[in-house]
Scaffold this motif. Structure first.
Motif, PDB file in Angstrom:
ATOM      1  N   SER A   1       0.863  -0.988   0.046  1.00  6.78           N
ATOM      2  CA  SER A   1      -0.201  -0.092  -0.047  1.00  6.78           C
ATOM      3  C   SER A   1       0.836   1.199  -0.012  1.00  6.78           C
ATOM      4  CB  SER A   1      -1.048  -0.096   1.135  1.00  6.78           C
ATOM      5  OG  SER A   1      -0.278   0.370   2.130  1.00  6.78           O
ATOM      6  N   VAL A   2       1.952   1.330   0.611  1.00 17.32           N
ATOM      7  CA  VAL A   2       2.926   2.403   0.905  1.00 17.32           C
ATOM      8  C   VAL A   2       3.383   2.549  -0.782  1.00 17.32           C
ATOM      9  CG1 VAL A   2       5.198   3.020   1.218  1.00 17.32           C
ATOM     10  CG2 VAL A   2       3.633   2.105   3.038  1.00 17.32           C
ATOM     11  N   LYS A   3       3.837   1.464  -1.457  1.00 17.30           N
ATOM     12  CA  LYS A   3       4.241   1.515  -2.843  1.00 17.30           C
ATOM     13  C   LYS A   3       3.146   2.020  -3.764  1.00 17.30           C
ATOM     14  CE  LYS A   3       3.570  -1.347  -5.547  1.00 17.30           C
ATOM     15  NZ  LYS A   3       2.862  -1.732  -6.866  1.00 17.30           N
ATOM     16  N   ASP A   4       1.888   1.697  -3.616  1.00 14.61           N
ATOM     17  CA  ASP A   4       0.894   2.149  -4.608  1.00 14.61           C
ATOM     18  C   ASP A   4       0.605   3.760  -4.314  1.00 14.61           C
ATOM     19  OD1 ASP A   4       0.608  -0.378  -5.436  1.00 14.61           O
ATOM     20  OD2 ASP A   4      -1.099  -0.904  -4.244  1.00 14.61           O
ATOM     21  N   ALA A   5       0.765   4.041  -3.040  1.00 20.97           N
ATOM     22  CA  ALA A   5       0.570   5.508  -2.598  1.00 20.97           C
ATOM     23  C   ALA A   5       1.809   6.422  -3.264  1.00 20.97           C
ATOM     24  CB  ALA A   5       0.452   5.722  -0.946  1.00 20.97           C
ATOM     25  N   ALA A   6       2.947   5.735  -3.172  1.00 14.65           N
ATOM     26  CA  ALA A   6       4.110   6.477  -3.652  1.00 14.65           C
ATOM     27  C   ALA A   6       4.097   6.695  -5.233  1.00 14.65           C
ATOM     28  CB  ALA A   6       5.402   5.677  -3.272  1.00 14.65           C
ATOM     29  N   VAL A   7       3.704   5.443  -5.965  1.00 15.20           N
ATOM     30  CA  VAL A   7       3.371   5.670  -7.373  1.00 15.20           C
ATOM     31  C   VAL A   7       2.240   6.513  -7.689  1.00 15.20           C
ATOM     32  CG1 VAL A   7       2.440   4.072  -9.243  1.00 15.20           C
ATOM     33  CG2 VAL A   7       4.378   3.089  -7.650  1.00 15.20           C
ATOM     34  N   ALA A   8       1.235   6.758  -6.885  1.00 15.02           N
ATOM     35  CA  ALA A   8       0.035   7.838  -7.057  1.00 15.02           C
ATOM     36  C   ALA A   8       0.678   9.123  -6.948  1.00 15.02           C
ATOM     37  CB  ALA A   8      -1.077   7.599  -6.014  1.00 15.02           C
ATOM     38  N   ILE A   9       1.672   9.492  -6.120  1.00 16.46           N
ATOM     39  CA  ILE A   9       2.356  10.639  -6.234  1.00 16.46           C
ATOM     40  C   ILE A   9       3.066  10.949  -7.190  1.00 16.46           C
ATOM     41  CG2 ILE A   9       4.215  12.137  -4.782  1.00 16.46           C
ATOM     42  CD1 ILE A   9       2.823  10.540  -2.278  1.00 16.46           C
ATOM     43  N   VAL A  10       3.997  10.036  -7.740  1.00 14.24           N
ATOM     44  CA  VAL A  10       4.913  10.176  -8.770  1.00 14.24           C
ATOM     45  C   VAL A  10       3.962  10.417  -9.986  1.00 14.24           C
ATOM     46  CG1 VAL A  10       6.521   9.037 -10.192  1.00 14.24           C
ATOM     47  CG2 VAL A  10       6.731   8.834  -7.904  1.00 14.24           C
ATOM     48  N   GLU A  11       2.862   9.622 -10.274  1.00  9.99           N
ATOM     49  CA  GLU A  11       2.261   9.802 -11.219  1.00  9.99           C
ATOM     50  C   GLU A  11       1.449  11.160 -11.383  1.00  9.99           C
ATOM     51  OE1 GLU A  11      -0.291   6.225 -11.190  1.00  9.99           O
ATOM     52  OE2 GLU A  11       1.312   5.131 -12.565  1.00  9.99           O
ATOM     53  N   SER A  12       1.288  11.588 -10.222  1.00  6.76           N
ATOM     54  CA  SER A  12       0.475  12.692 -10.330  1.00  6.76           C
ATOM     55  C   SER A  12       1.303  13.989 -10.763  1.00  6.76           C
ATOM     56  CB  SER A  12       0.058  13.227  -8.837  1.00  6.76           C
ATOM     57  OG  SER A  12       1.033  13.589  -8.030  1.00  6.76           O
ATOM     58  N   ARG A  13       2.658  13.729 -10.621  1.00  6.15           N
ATOM     59  CA  ARG A  13       3.517  14.737 -11.239  1.00  6.15           C
ATOM     60  C   ARG A  13       3.996  14.677 -12.696  1.00  6.15           C
ATOM     61  NH1 ARG A  13       4.002  17.854  -6.726  1.00  6.15           N
ATOM     62  NH2 ARG A  13       4.646  16.675  -4.952  1.00  6.15           N
ATOM     63  N   GLY A  14       3.183  13.634 -13.323  1.00  3.58           N
ATOM     64  CA  GLY A  14       3.311  13.600 -14.839  1.00  3.58           C
ATOM     65  C   GLY A  14       4.435  12.754 -15.215  1.00  3.58           C
ATOM     66  N   VAL A  15       5.167  12.222 -14.393  1.00  2.33           N
ATOM     67  CA  VAL A  15       6.434  11.374 -14.725  1.00  2.33           C
ATOM     68  C   VAL A  15       5.887   9.763 -14.818  1.00  2.33           C
ATOM     69  CG1 VAL A  15       8.488  10.420 -13.790  1.00  2.33           C
ATOM     70  CG2 VAL A  15       7.641  12.791 -12.891  1.00  2.33           C
ATOM     71  N   THR A  16       5.924   9.519 -16.173  1.00  2.00           N
ATOM     72  CA  THR A  16       5.650   8.121 -16.549  1.00  2.00           C
ATOM     73  C   THR A  16       6.671   7.186 -16.557  1.00  2.00           C
ATOM     74  OG1 THR A  16       6.264   8.730 -18.868  1.00  2.00           O
ATOM     75  CG2 THR A  16       3.849   8.958 -18.300  1.00  2.00           C
ATOM     76  N   ASP A  17       7.880   7.453 -16.700  1.00  2.00           N
ATOM     77  CA  ASP A  17       9.163   6.809 -16.668  1.00  2.00           C
ATOM     78  C   ASP A  17      10.149   7.213 -15.825  1.00  2.00           C
ATOM     79  OD1 ASP A  17      11.141   4.527 -16.924  1.00  2.00           O
ATOM     80  OD2 ASP A  17      11.464   5.193 -18.835  1.00  2.00           O
ATOM     81  N   PRO A  18      10.166   7.023 -14.536  1.00  2.00           N
ATOM     82  CA  PRO A  18      11.113   7.624 -13.618  1.00  2.00           C
ATOM     83  C   PRO A  18      12.673   7.373 -13.818  1.00  2.00           C
ATOM     84  CG  PRO A  18       9.914   5.971 -12.282  1.00  2.00           C
ATOM     85  CD  PRO A  18       9.368   6.004 -13.874  1.00  2.00           C
ATOM     86  N   ALA A  19      12.896   6.180 -14.643  1.00  2.00           N
ATOM     87  CA  ALA A  19      14.327   5.876 -14.819  1.00  2.00           C
ATOM     88  C   ALA A  19      15.070   6.929 -15.512  1.00  2.00           C
ATOM     89  CB  ALA A  19      14.409   4.452 -15.554  1.00  2.00           C
ATOM     90  N   PRO A  20      16.238   7.208 -15.499  1.00  2.00           N
ATOM     91  CA  PRO A  20      16.953   8.113 -16.156  1.00  2.00           C
ATOM     92  C   PRO A  20      17.246   7.568 -17.422  1.00  2.00           C
ATOM     93  CG  PRO A  20      18.302   7.379 -14.368  1.00  2.00           C
ATOM     94  CD  PRO A  20      16.842   6.722 -14.203  1.00  2.00           C
ATOM     95  N   ALA A  21      17.490   8.254 -18.524  1.00  2.00           N
ATOM     96  CA  ALA A  21      17.805   7.710 -20.026  1.00  2.00           C
ATOM     97  C   ALA A  21      19.302   7.327 -20.032  1.00  2.00           C
ATOM     98  CB  ALA A  21      17.532   8.960 -20.980  1.00  2.00           C
ATOM     99  N   ALA A  22      19.599   6.377 -20.596  1.00  2.00           N
ATOM    100  CA  ALA A  22      21.063   5.946 -20.532  1.00  2.00           C
ATOM    101  C   ALA A  22      21.844   6.646 -21.634  1.00  2.00           C
ATOM    102  CB  ALA A  22      21.018   4.370 -20.606  1.00  2.00           C
TER     103      ALA A  22
END
Length: 97
Positions: A76-97
Motif C-alpha cells: 500500500s505504501v508503494k501504491d501511494a508513492a506511485v500515485a504521487i509520482v504519477e500525479s507529477r506527470g512522470v511516466t518513466d522515472p528511470a533516467p535515460a542511458a
C-alpha cells in the motif's frame, strides 16, 4: 537506526508507521487521487514485532503475522508513492542511458 539493537523496535514505529501517515497527509494536502497507504496495517505490524519475543507464541504466530501484514502494508505504501509520482506527470522515472 534500524540496526541499533532494541532501539529498532521503537524506530520501526517512527520509520514505517510514520511513512504511511506522511504519505497519506501528502496525498490529502495536494488532493491527489489514488490509493492511500494503510496506516492501520502498518501500526499493527509495528506492534507485533516486539511482541514476537514472547516465547513460542511470538516465533510461530506473531512474527509470521507481522511479516504478512507488513508486506501488505508495504504494497500500500508503494501504491501511494506511485500515485504521487504519477500525479507529477512522470511516466518513466528511470533516467535515460
Amino acid at each position: 537506526l534500524c540496526f541499533v539493537p532494541l532501539f529498532n523496535l521503537f524506530w520501526n514505529f517512527i520509520a514505517f508507521w510514520g511513512l504511511t501517515k506522511d504519505l497519506n497527509a501528502h496525498l490529502a494536502k495536494h488532493d491527489i487521487q489514488g490509493p492511500r497507504a494503510n496506516e492501520t496495517l502498518a501500526l499493527i505490524s509495528c506492534i507485533l514485532v516486539p511482541l514476537g519475543f514472547i516465547p513460542f507464541l511470538g516465533l510461530f504466530i506473531l512474527w509470521p503475522a507481522s511479516i504478512v501484514l507488513g508486506l501488505i502494508a508495504f504494497k500500500s505504501v508503494k501504491d501511494a508513492a506511485v500515485a504521487i509520482v504519477e500525479s507529477r506527470g512522470v511516466t518513466d522515472p528511470a533516467p535515460a542511458a
